[in-house]
Design a protein around this motif. Structure first.
Motif, PDB file in Angstrom:
ATOM      1  N   SER A  12      24.653  33.341  47.507  1.00 34.38           N
ATOM      2  CA  SER A  12      25.889  33.888  46.965  1.00 34.38           C
ATOM      3  C   SER A  12      25.588  34.558  45.632  1.00 34.38           C
ATOM      4  N   PHE A  13      26.480  35.459  45.231  1.00 35.35           N
ATOM      5  CA  PHE A  13      26.332  36.136  43.953  1.00 35.35           C
ATOM      6  C   PHE A  13      27.055  35.331  42.881  1.00 35.35           C
ATOM      7  N   VAL A  14      26.419  35.212  41.742  1.00 36.09           N
ATOM      8  CA  VAL A  14      27.034  34.504  40.623  1.00 36.09           C
ATOM      9  C   VAL A  14      27.805  35.515  39.792  1.00 36.09           C
ATOM     10  N   LEU A  15      29.127  35.365  39.774  1.00 36.10           N
ATOM     11  CA  LEU A  15      29.990  36.284  39.042  1.00 36.10           C
ATOM     12  C   LEU A  15      30.335  35.702  37.676  1.00 36.10           C
ATOM     13  N   PRO A  16      30.720  36.567  36.737  1.00 34.53           N
ATOM     14  CA  PRO A  16      31.151  36.064  35.428  1.00 34.53           C
ATOM     15  C   PRO A  16      32.386  35.181  35.584  1.00 34.53           C
ATOM     16  N   PRO A  17      32.677  34.367  34.567  1.00 26.61           N
ATOM     17  CA  PRO A  17      33.938  33.596  34.613  1.00 26.61           C
ATOM     18  C   PRO A  17      35.103  34.560  34.798  1.00 26.61           C
ATOM     19  N   LEU A  18      35.950  34.265  35.757  1.00 28.78           N
ATOM     20  CA  LEU A  18      36.968  35.234  36.133  1.00 28.78           C
ATOM     21  C   LEU A  18      38.289  34.980  35.425  1.00 28.78           C
ATOM     22  N   GLY A  19      38.932  36.093  35.029  1.00 26.76           N
ATOM     23  CA  GLY A  19      40.249  36.016  34.411  1.00 26.76           C
ATOM     24  C   GLY A  19      41.340  36.098  35.456  1.00 26.76           C
ATOM     25  N   ASP A  20      42.520  36.524  35.024  1.00 26.38           N
ATOM     26  CA  ASP A  20      43.664  36.599  35.924  1.00 26.38           C
ATOM     27  C   ASP A  20      43.516  37.752  36.905  1.00 26.38           C
ATOM     28  N   ASN A  21      43.968  37.519  38.138  1.00 27.94           N
ATOM     29  CA  ASN A  21      43.986  38.596  39.117  1.00 27.94           C
ATOM     30  C   ASN A  21      45.173  39.496  38.814  1.00 27.94           C
ATOM     31  N   PRO A  22      44.935  40.794  38.591  1.00 26.52           N
ATOM     32  CA  PRO A  22      46.037  41.676  38.180  1.00 26.52           C
ATOM     33  C   PRO A  22      46.999  42.036  39.299  1.00 26.52           C
ATOM     34  N   SER A  23      46.752  41.531  40.508  1.00 28.86           N
ATOM     35  CA  SER A  23      47.661  41.786  41.622  1.00 28.86           C
ATOM     36  C   SER A  23      48.558  40.573  41.829  1.00 28.86           C
ATOM     37  N   THR A  24      49.851  40.800  41.936  1.00 22.34           N
ATOM     38  CA  THR A  24      50.804  39.701  42.103  1.00 22.34           C
ATOM     39  C   THR A  24      50.465  38.839  43.308  1.00 22.34           C
ATOM     40  N   ASP A  25      50.083  39.502  44.401  1.00 18.37           N
ATOM     41  CA  ASP A  25      49.804  38.777  45.646  1.00 18.37           C
ATOM     42  C   ASP A  25      48.322  38.478  45.834  1.00 18.37           C
ATOM     43  N   ARG A  26      47.502  38.723  44.789  1.00 17.80           N
ATOM     44  CA  ARG A  26      46.068  38.503  44.861  1.00 17.80           C
ATOM     45  C   ARG A  26      45.481  39.188  46.097  1.00 17.80           C
ATOM     46  N   GLN A  27      45.866  40.439  46.277  1.00 19.49           N
ATOM     47  CA  GLN A  27      45.489  41.165  47.478  1.00 19.49           C
ATOM     48  C   GLN A  27      44.031  41.605  47.434  1.00 19.49           C
ATOM     49  N   GLY A  28      43.489  41.873  48.609  1.00 16.09           N
ATOM     50  CA  GLY A  28      42.187  42.512  48.712  1.00 16.09           C
ATOM     51  C   GLY A  28      41.029  41.570  48.442  1.00 16.09           C
ATOM     52  N   THR A  29      39.865  42.160  48.218  1.00 15.09           N
ATOM     53  CA  THR A  29      38.645  41.374  48.083  1.00 15.09           C
ATOM     54  C   THR A  29      38.235  41.139  46.642  1.00 15.09           C
ATOM     55  N   SER A  30      38.871  41.825  45.685  1.00 17.17           N
ATOM     56  CA  SER A  30      38.496  41.669  44.287  1.00 17.17           C
ATOM     57  C   SER A  30      38.807  40.257  43.819  1.00 17.17           C
ATOM     58  N   PRO A  31      37.846  39.585  43.178  1.00 22.84           N
ATOM     59  CA  PRO A  31      38.103  38.204  42.741  1.00 22.84           C
ATOM     60  C   PRO A  31      38.988  38.117  41.517  1.00 22.84           C
ATOM     61  N   GLY A  32      39.258  39.225  40.867  1.00 24.02           N
ATOM     62  CA  GLY A  32      40.080  39.204  39.668  1.00 24.02           C
ATOM     63  C   GLY A  32      39.374  39.845  38.504  1.00 24.02           C
ATOM     64  N   SER A  33      40.028  39.844  37.369  1.00 28.37           N
ATOM     65  CA  SER A  33      39.469  40.469  36.179  1.00 28.37           C
ATOM     66  C   SER A  33      38.305  39.657  35.629  1.00 28.37           C
ATOM     67  N   PHE A  34      37.312  40.377  35.104  1.00 27.37           N
ATOM     68  CA  PHE A  34      36.202  39.710  34.429  1.00 27.37           C
ATOM     69  C   PHE A  34      36.528  39.459  32.953  1.00 27.37           C
ATOM     70  N   ALA A  35      37.723  39.863  32.518  1.00 25.05           N
ATOM     71  CA  ALA A  35      38.143  39.624  31.139  1.00 25.05           C
ATOM     72  C   ALA A  35      38.537  38.158  30.970  1.00 25.05           C
ATOM     73  N   GLN A  36      38.883  37.792  29.744  1.00 29.19           N
ATOM     74  CA  GLN A  36      39.366  36.436  29.502  1.00 29.19           C
ATOM     75  C   GLN A  36      40.696  36.232  30.215  1.00 29.19           C
ATOM     76  N   ARG A  37      40.980  34.993  30.563  1.00 27.31           N
ATOM     77  CA  ARG A  37      42.305  34.705  31.110  1.00 27.31           C
ATOM     78  C   ARG A  37      43.359  34.995  30.046  1.00 27.31           C
ATOM     79  N   GLY A  38      44.518  35.492  30.481  1.00 24.81           N
ATOM     80  CA  GLY A  38      45.561  35.847  29.532  1.00 24.81           C
ATOM     81  C   GLY A  38      46.169  34.617  28.883  1.00 24.81           C
ATOM     82  N   ARG A  39      45.784  34.369  27.654  1.00 26.14           N
ATOM     83  CA  ARG A  39      46.297  33.186  26.946  1.00 26.14           C
ATOM     84  C   ARG A  39      47.392  33.628  25.982  1.00 26.14           C
ATOM     85  N   VAL A  40      48.546  33.951  26.539  1.00 27.70           N
ATOM     86  CA  VAL A  40      49.667  34.391  25.711  1.00 27.70           C
ATOM     87  C   VAL A  40      50.054  33.263  24.765  1.00 27.70           C
TER      88      VAL A  40
END
Length: 579
Positions: A12-40
């Motif tokens: 398997s590929f080792v991905l960076p720690p993943l942030g929030d998925n910018p899609s409401t329904d978490r659609q598709g194959t993208s695991p989400g943003s590689f940015a920090q999780r949104g800590r409002v």
């Protein structure tokens, strides 16, 4: 196992720690943003991971400067610090669906977000909005009459045009004509916040050397009474900063910065706006005008970026941020300018540290200097990086930057380029829901649903015009690939038929009549100069739908003949049966 199922693979590929998925329904194959999780609610809300060596966050917030005067509630900041959720905060929450009104209140209270809404402008057509890294990235459009070009009517038309193409705020930078009348007209017609650089009006009819502190305060109060939502105040350019300009290739490129530098040299005194800053705060607090602390020493070329003059001014802007917060005023800070791509993250995060997370409002930045006429592109590249690394609002650059006053189409080109930059930054940061429209358009492309494809696009008229320029029927391919080479059409066959997903799903050859190019699309094609007037007229003739088997023709045999002829006209190999 279906032919399309992925084989079991132990690796398997080792991905960076993943942030929030910018899609409401978490659609598709993208695991989400590689940015920090949104800590409002923290200084790290929707932030990029820090590269090694970047400045950290400040522990200071606007809450540290709360006072008893906050109970008077003259500004959104004071209301927020006392715990009150204002009607403006509630309206902003409707425009930022990933945030609650209470979260917006807290971000305003900490100084990490502003709601530029002059009390006078609220009586007209202003729709409250927010600027801050917890919210969506905003864009600003500059406009204004000059001594040699434009006037009030044209500027109001440009305002409407900027709003049409997505500007979240507009700055009136007029330096010619009847400035008061032009500003008044813009404010009364505007649904977005209006900003100005008041020093421009202060020197109309006089030399800058004659400027006095009394003149400064009178002009600020006049514009505040008119309803201006934020002022660019170049109070951070200090007398002691000027020697650091000597080594620059282009010196001071800010109009406000250069004017005040000239005043300081002439009088051998400190910047008057710095000296009377608390008096300026008193006026702005009364009407809830937000500060846009101007970067009078911003770099005007790559060679001058991140130099001593720029950074010393930025440090002073951090001090002024604290003074404004202590006076109950909302603050954002302006930034560069012309910055090499590799220096953008450092600039964004140094401001985050020195100015305690106050929203950063940047011009571009331009990442190269050798493309005059295309600076909307050179700058939106930098603007995307700036938004990802912490800027809250991006000031557009038009194709006319460095060359002249932008016209109507330049305003559109600048706005579109910067909507691309802002949206790209929001998706990369993983702001919830920011990718939803992208996902829906991807579905429309996959379904070869051309009309929905256009409806979801930012500029439907342009997309339809470009499509119909080559192929005026909506069928299961486009003019770039043609029928036999269309990967999307072939993929549909693979997924729906050859995979066994649906044995009856043998693709049908369909040709649906285009609804036609509208006037805006016809204008676009005319400017391109590729088609003749007759051809453009033919594409735009469709006030009625063309005869087509799927819409008009009811007789089955005639419908099949129309379909065959339509497909043959566009290079599709078919026999007379239509198969």
């Amino acid at each position: 196992m279906s032919q399309l199922e992925a084989p079991v693979d132990e690796s398997s590929f080792v991905l960076p720690p993943l942030g929030d998925n910018p899609s409401t329904d978490r659609q598709g194959t993208s695991p989400g943003s590689f940015a920090q999780r949104g800590r409002v609610g923290t200084p790290w809300s929707f932030s990029s991971p820090d590269t090694a060596g970047m400045p950290g966050v400040s522990e200071i917030t606007a809450l540290d400067f709360a006072s008893r005067r906050d109970r008077e509630g003259k500004t959104q900041l004071e209301e927020a610090r006392t715990g009150r959720v204002t009607p403006q905060m509630k309206r902003v929450a409707l425009r930022e669906p990933h945030l609650s009104a209470e979260q917006i209140r807290f971000e305003v209270a900490t100084g990490r977000m502003i709601i530029p809404a002059n009390k006078v402008h609220l009586q007209y057509k202003l729709e409250p909005m927010c600027i801050g890294r917890a919210g969506l990235t905003k864009i600003n459009a500059n406009m204004g009459a000059s001594p040699v070009s434009s006037g009030t009517d044209e500027e109001v038309e440009k305002l409407r045009w900027a709003e049409r193409w997505g500007a979240d705020t507009v700055m009136d930078l007029s330096t010619g004509g009847d400035l008061d009348a032009c500003r008044e007209a813009i404010i009364r017609h505007s649904t977005v916040p209006i900003g100005t650089v008041p020093i421009y009006s202060m020197i109309i009819g006089r030399s800058v050397e004659d400027l006095t502190c009394d003149m400064i305060l009178k002009e600020l109060e006049k514009q505040a009474k008119q309803g201006v939502d934020y002022f660019t105040i170049h109070a951070g350019v200090l007398k002691e900063h000027l020697p650091f300009v000597r080594k620059r290739l282009i010196g001071i490129v800010s109009r406000g910065g250069s004017l005040l530098a000239k005043w300081m040299i002439h009088h051998n005194r400190q910047n008057p706006m710095y000296e009377i800053f608390d008096d300026i705060c008193a006026i702005m607090r009364e009407y809830d005008v937000s500060f846009s602390l101007g970067d009078g020493l911003r770099p005007g070329g790559l060679a001058d970026a991140t130099d001593e003059a720029q950074l010393r001014e930025l440090q002073t802007l951090g001090e002024l941020t604290e003074r404004a917060w202590a006076n109950g005023c909302q603050v954002m800070v302006e930034g560069p300018g012309h910055v090499p791509f590799d220096q953008i993250e450092y600039n964004m995060k140094l401001q985050r540290k020195l100015c305690h997370g106050a929203p950063f409002y940047v011009l571009g930045p331009l990442v190269t200097d050798v493309f005059p006429g295309y600076d909307h592109i050179t700058s939106c590249i930098g603007a995307t990086a700036a938004g990802f690394h912490g800027a809250s609002m991006l000031c557009y650059v038009t194709p006319k930057e460095h060359l002249g006053l932008p016209k109507k189409d330049d305003v559109k080109q600048g706005c579109v380029a910067y909507k691309i930059a802002a949206h790209a930054a929001d998706v990369a940061l993983g702001i919830p829901g920011s990718r939803d429209r992208d996902d829906e358009l991807t579905k429309a492309r996959a379904a070869l649903n051309w009309q929905r494809h256009f409806d979801l696009s930012f500029d439907p008229d342009l997309a339809r015009a470009y499509h119909d320029e080559d192929l005026e029927v909506d069928t299961d391919f486009c003019a770039m690939c043609g029928h036999d080479w269309c990967s999307v059409r072939i993929s549909k066959e693979i997924v729906d038929f050859y995979s066994g997903k649906d044995a009856e799903a043998q693709p049908l050859k369909k040709a649906i009549a285009s609804p036609g190019v509208n006037k805006a699309g016809a204008d676009i094609l005319e400017k391109r100069g590729v088609l003749s007037q007759e051809q453009i007229h033919k594409l735009a003739h469709k006030g009625k739908k063309a005869d087509c088997h799927s819409d008009i023709v009811k007789d089955a045999a005639t419908a099949k003949l129309v379909q065959v002829n339509t497909l043959k006209a566009h290079g599709v190999a078919v026999n007379e049966s239509g198969l």
